[in-house]
Each structure stands twice: as structure tokens, then as C-alpha cells.
Design an enzyme around this catalytic site. Structure first.
Site, PDB file in Angstrom:
ATOM      1  N   GLU A 328       0.867  -1.171   0.000  1.00  0.00           N
ATOM      2  CA  GLU A 328       0.000   0.000   0.000  1.00  0.00           C
ATOM      3  C   GLU A 328       0.911   1.230   0.000  1.00  0.00           C
ATOM      4  OE1 GLU A 328      -2.103   3.092   0.278  1.00  0.00           O
ATOM      5  OE2 GLU A 328      -1.299   2.727   2.290  1.00  0.00           O
ATOM      6  N   HIS A 329       0.647   2.155  -0.932  1.00  0.00           N
ATOM      7  CA  HIS A 329       1.646   3.149  -1.334  1.00  0.00           C
ATOM      8  C   HIS A 329       1.663   4.425  -0.488  1.00  0.00           C
ATOM      9  CE1 HIS A 329       4.455   5.020  -3.895  1.00  0.00           C
ATOM     10  NE2 HIS A 329       3.799   5.067  -5.029  1.00  0.00           N
ATOM     11  N   CYS A 330       0.673   4.664   0.365  1.00  0.00           N
ATOM     12  CA  CYS A 330       0.524   6.019   0.904  1.00  0.00           C
ATOM     13  C   CYS A 330       1.704   6.449   1.768  1.00  0.00           C
ATOM     14  CB  CYS A 330      -0.792   6.168   1.662  1.00  0.00           C
ATOM     15  SG  CYS A 330      -0.874   5.372   3.265  1.00  0.00           S
ATOM     16  N   LEU A 332       4.734   4.385   1.827  1.00  0.00           N
ATOM     17  CA  LEU A 332       5.894   3.581   1.421  1.00  0.00           C
ATOM     18  C   LEU A 332       6.183   3.761  -0.064  1.00  0.00           C
ATOM     19  CD1 LEU A 332       5.070   0.244   3.291  1.00  0.00           C
ATOM     20  CD2 LEU A 332       6.901   1.848   3.882  1.00  0.00           C
TER      21      LEU A 332
END
Length: 611
Positions: A328-330, A332
Site C-alpha cells: 500500500e503506497h501512501c 511507502l
């Protein structure tokens, strides 16, 4: 919707003295560009994509934006004041939450990214247990700040993102999401969770990986616990009870459904708490992918209820032992996750287990995680499952692999490896679609305090000249080589500018966001016309969205495309090999496959030209 995974730095020295977070408060702040500098760069960056009339219209609005009484001056003054405020680490402190947590579409496939690990030859349970043991060892090192700060070319890099690897979950909100994580006011210091969540056939189990005294379970214990999960899942879960499907919904819709789920039965709130505080997820699949592309696709958007896409880290292990990670990109970016994966896979699992102090404690504590659902909630689970399956099927992907080309090949030709492949992408795009288009490349900026990535726009006048020479039958090889080298040098120079913080897009974007948030207060009640110009709209309308993840421990890296006609280009460029994963919406699949064919040819053609 840019996928800012962040091109990983090269020439990295992973060894440094001092605790993990020892440099955070002494790192230099992200420089705030002047308004004049960003406007000048913006005009230069968008110009190659515009007609003369479009350039003139854009220049006129930039001039208005820059007037002494123009909107740009008031917005810039507000940003400068914010940057100077006590407690603010960077003028981007509000930009990043908006950029990632403010998006309202689904994050599954649209934002999360994946890595496919190198094969290990292990069975599914052995591989999964080894990944758990390695991750637990990393967590224990991180808790004690024993992970060395990364240093690149003598400059320490921010390690702040490591705080979000464990027990971190994105929580959906009606207007903007939030993040539940350790190292926060709500949960100071490292996570004290001792469990993970294991998925199998759409059912979830809470599995303790640390004993009551905090000592990690042995590899044999972990394998036994994972085996118990598989035995418990002999019969697949009822599809309407696999609540993981809900994490594929658009964010506001998921926020409302999560609230209904949480309040319907008190035990549901407890189950959500177990999932959200878990160190990470392990998703065990009951099938073996037919080929590498199917493995990649399942890492990106496979689910069958067998994912919790809001979880920061999910390891996915197929029935044949192949494995990867969905992120999950938010909080990382790719660089941080690459360092984590390299640490995980660079040491054998038994050594991780030994170094972590693991010991045999018997079968780990294990319990099923279930939700109580009414008919409406079950219908929403089914609907989410059907909608996301259709969404996945409406995404076309392919892989392109070069076993005879790598970074060393480009260096032998006296050219930057990244510049070489970016020029190959541009030539392939011209030949596949008949024109150049806006191209995004993420550039890592972790040398700054809490730095993440910068948006680089690839198409330059030098690239236009290079592509024109390659497409001109009358151009001789010397002309083509000259234009290639000029384009490559310009590419490298622009990447260095982005690393130095000298880039216009995120700066101008944040000024636009300030107008949205505080326009009435600042006297800028309307969106400045600059943000409706051909230059702004065209420069940010991606035809190619590119990002690199170089690691010897991964085969492929991937993410979804960013618009209805964009090709997502995720690449692993190593000394001796080059692998690319492409994704695009199904209606434009044919041009993507044509692009892949031309890319293969372009790499060969450019090698021969430079040789």
C-alpha cells in the site's frame, strides 16, 4: 494519479554508523523553489508537447500568475509561511497526505504496487515461514534501531518510511483517508503487536509469530501454524463472507461500508482491530500461476477475498512456492520496500531465525477472524467482488524480458542505463502510437528530510530531435548517434535537477491545493487559469508512467496504468538483465502490445547504433 514508486538510487552504500533514525533531524530540508524558477521550468517542460498556439496561451497565463498582484504571489507567500512554521518538516508536509490519502478511487490496482521475488525452489509453507521469519527479524532490528541508515554517495537518506512497514493500515474516510500506524501520538514507539493475519481461500486467521515474552517462533513453529491455517481452509469460505473484497472499493464507499461493518456487531470492531494492528499479512494461494505474467497479475490484483489491500505489507505465496509482495503506497515508496526486501531475501531464513533469537515454542496461537454480516453487508461483499473482478479483467498486461541486455551493456556503450531505456521507451511509443506523449518518471529524493519522490517529465526537445532522426530515412548513423547522446545527456541533467529539488510540478500542484484549501482566506477565490492551460493539462496527461526498481532479489515490479490511455511501465534494470511489466486499460491493449514489440526492436537497434 501518478505511481511515484521512486527510481531506486544507484551506488548506494548500505552501511552507516548510528541508529536507524539518527540522521532524521539533521537532514537538509526539501528546498522550496522560487515561483519564477518553477514557472520557467514548467514552460520549458511542457513546451515540446504543445503547438505554437498552445504554448502562447500557456505563456500568457503564466505571466498573469506571476504578476506582482497575481494569484501565484499570494499562494507562494502562504507556502513560504507554512514552510517556516515550527514543527513543519517540509513544504510538502500537506502535499503527500493529499496526494495519496485524498484519492477517492480504488487503491487496489490503481495505487498499490508489487514485486515478484526470485524463485527459491521451496515449498509454499517453507517459503512463507521463511518470509515471516525474515520480516520478524527485520522488525526486531528496527525496534532497536539496528537497521543502518542508508547512505548514497556520502549523503544519508531518510529512513522515516521504515516506521510504516509494520502494523500500518490505511483507514478509508469519506473525504480523505487516514493511516493507523506505530510511531505516532496514538501509538508512540514501535508496534507491540505479536500477530500477523494469514489469508487462505478467502478466510482470515490471526497467527501469533512472537511468543508472550516477545521471542519469535521458530521456523518449524511458523510452518506448523501456516499449515494449520491451510487445513482449516479445506473448504473455501463463502464468497459473501470474505470481507477482504471490501478493500477493493472506491474509498468513500468503503469508508461508509466499514462504518456499517464496525457498528453492526461489537465483535466486528474487534476483528477490524486485529487486522489493522497485525504486523503484516500473508496471503496463501491455493493455485500455481501458469506463467510469470499470471504470477505478476495476481500480485497486482488477484484477490478472491484473499487480500486486505489497505495493509501496508502483504506477502503473497502461491501453491508452488513462488512469492512476492503487494504494498500500500501512501507511506511507502519503492526504495524503502526494496531495502526491506533485499534484507529479507539476502540472508537465508534459518539465519534470520537464529539472529532474531527465535526458539521452538510449539504451535503458535491461532484463531479465525470472522465478521458478523447482515444481508446488506453480504450483498456489498458480493458486489465489491464482482466489480473488482471485472476491473481486473478490464486491465491488459504483458511482460517484456531481455536476458542479453542490462545496465552493464548500456555502460559499455558509454550511456546512462536509465537514459538508454527511457530513450528506447520514447522511440517505441512513437512507433506504436505515431507520436510522443507526456511521460512521467519518479525520482527518489530521500536525501532530504522526509523526502519521497519528485515528478520528472521525460520528453525534451533533445528527445524530439532524437526520435525524429531515428524516423528519418535520410538521417545517417552519425546524426542519429549525436542526437541520441544529446538526448541522453539532457535526461541525466534533468534527473539531477529533480533530485536537487529543482522541479516545477509538485511545487505548482501544491500551490493549486493551497488555493483549494485556503483560497477564500487568501483572497484567491478562483482556481488560477494556469491550471486550465494546455501546458498544465497536457504535461500531466500521462501516455507513459515509468518507474524503476533495481534489485537482484526480484524478477518483476509492477503497478497499474494512470489514465485511460496510459501504459504503466515498471522496470527492473540490473547489470545483466532488464525486465519490464506493462499495464494499460483493455480498450487500448493493442497499442500496448505494439509498444512491447517496438521496445524489443528499439533496444536492439540502439545497441547496434551505439556500438
Amino acid at each position: 494519479m501518478n505511481n511515484a514508486q521512486g527510481s531506486a538510487p544507484t551506488a548506494t552504500d548500505p552501511t552507516s554508523s548510528g541508529p536507524t533514525f539518527s540522521h532524521e533531524n539533521t537532514l537538509p530540508r526539501v528546498p522550496l523553489p522560487t515561483l519564477e524558477a518553477s514557472c520557467e521550468r514548467f514552460l520549458a517542460w511542457c513546451a515540446p508537447l504543445l503547438t505554437a498556439d498552445e504554448r502562447a496561451a500557456t505563456e500568457a497565463e503564466v505571466a498573469a500568475f506571476l504578476r506582482p498582484d497575481g494569484a501565484g504571489r499570494m499562494l507562494q507567500a502562504a507556502l513560504e509561511a507554512y514552510d517556516a512554521t515550527d514543527g513543519v518538516h517540509s513544504w510538502l508536509d500537506t502535499f503527500w497526505p493529499y496526494r495519496y490519502l485524498g484519492r477517492r478511487d480504488r487503491i487496489a490496482l490503481n495505487a498499490n504496487f508489487f514485486f515478484l521475488f526470485q524463485d527459491s525452489g521451496q515449498s509454499q509453507l517453507e517459503r512463507a515461514a521463511g518470509l515471516v521469519a525474515g520480516a520478524v527479524h527485520y522488525k526486531k532490528q528496527l525496534d532497536q534501531e539496528l537497521i543502518p541508515p542508508v547512505v548514497q554517495r556520502g549523503r544519508p537518506q531518510t529512513m522515516e518510511q521504515n516506521k510504516y512497514l509494520f502494523s500500518t493500515t490505511r483507514i478509508p474516510g469519506p473525504q480523505q483517508d487516514t493511516v493507523r500506524a506505530p510511531y505516532t501520538e496514538e501509538q508512540p514507539g514501535p508496534s507491540d503487536a505479536r500477530h500477523i493475519v494469514v489469508f487462505f481461500r478467502g478466510a482470515m486467521h490471526k497467527l501469533d509469530v512472537l511468543g508472550t515474552d516477545g521471542v519469535p517462533h521458530s521456523l518449524d513453529d511458523l510452518e506448523a501454524g501456516l499449515n494449520a491455517v491451510i487445513k482449516a481452509g479445506a473448504e473455501p469460505a463463502d464468497a459473501a463472507s470474505s470481507v477482504g473484497h471490501l478493500t477493493t472499493m472506491a474509498r468513500a464507499e468503503w469508508a461508509a461500508t466499514r462504518e456499517s461493518l464496525r457498528t453492526y456487531d461489537p465483535r466486528n470492531a474487534t476483528t477490524l482491530d486485529d487486522i489493522e494492528t497485525a504486523l503484516f499479512c500473508v496471503c496463501l494461494e491455493d493455485f500455481a500461476p501458469a506463467d510469470t505474467q499470471e504470477a505478476c497479475d495476481n500480485l497486482l490484483h488477484g484477490d478472491r477475498g484473499n487480500r486486505w489491500f489497505d495493509k501496508a505489507v502483504s506477502f503473497i505465496v502461491f501453491a508452488d512456492g513462488r512469492a512476492g509482495i503487494n504494498v500500500e503506497h501512501c507511506e511507502l515508496d519503492g526504495t524503502t520496500v526494496l531495502s526491506f526486501v533485499d534484507a529479507l531475501l539476502g540472508t537465508p531464513a534459518p539465519e534470520h531465525s537464529r539472529l532474531s533469537g527465535a526458539r521452538s515454542q510449539g504451535l503458535p496461537a491461532l484463531e479465525p477472524l470472522t465478521f458478523t454480516l447482515d444481508d446488506d453487508l453480504r450483498a456489498q461483499v458480493r458486489s465489491a467482488a464482482e466489480a473488482f473482478a471485472a476491473y481486473g479483467e478490464a486491465t491488459a498486461t504483458t511482460t517484456v524480458s531481455f536476458d542479453d541486455f542490462g545496465a552493464n551493456t548500456a555502460k559499455a556503450l558509454r550511456v546512462s542505463p536509465d537514459a538508454f531505456v527511457q530513450l528506447a521507451y520514447q522511440l517505441a511509443h512513437q512507433r506504436a502510437k505515431g507520436h510522443l506523449g507526456a511521460t512521467y518518471e519518479s525520482i527518489a529524493t530521500r536525501q532530504w528530510r522526509r523526502g519521497r519522490t519528485e515528478a520528472m517529465r521525460v520528453v525534451t526537445p533533445e528527445i524530439q530531435a532524437f526520435v525524429a532522426a531515428m524516423e528519418d530515412p535520410a538521417a545517417d548513423p552519425d546524426t542519429r548517434r549525436t542526437t541520441f547522446r544529446a538526448a541522453a545527456e539532457k535526461h541525466v541533467a534533468r534527473a539531477k535537477e529533480c533530485q536537487a529539488g529543482d522541479a516545477p510540478e509538485q511545487h505548482l500542484w501544491e500551490l493549486e491545493l493551497i488555493q483549494r484549501r485556503r483560497g477564500a482566506e487568501l483572497g484567491v477565490t478562483e482556481q488560477p487559469a494556469l491550471y486550465r492551460t494546455p501546458g498544465w493539462l497536457t504535461m500531466r496527461d500521462d501516455y507513459l508512467s515509468t518507474s524503476s526498481a533495481p534489485s537482484a532479489h526480484i524478477q518483476y515490479f509492477g503497478f497499474g496504468s494512470t489514465s485511460s490511455r496510459c501504459i504503466g511501465v515498471a522496470y527492473v534494470l540490473l547489470p545483466e538483465r532488464f525486465n519490464v511489466y506493462l499495464s494499460t486499460p483493455l480498450p487500448v491493449a493493442a497499442p500496448m502490445h505494439t509498444f512491447a514489440d517496438h521496445l524489443r526492436a528499439a533496444v536492439t537497434e540502439l545497441r547496434e547504433l551505439l556500438a
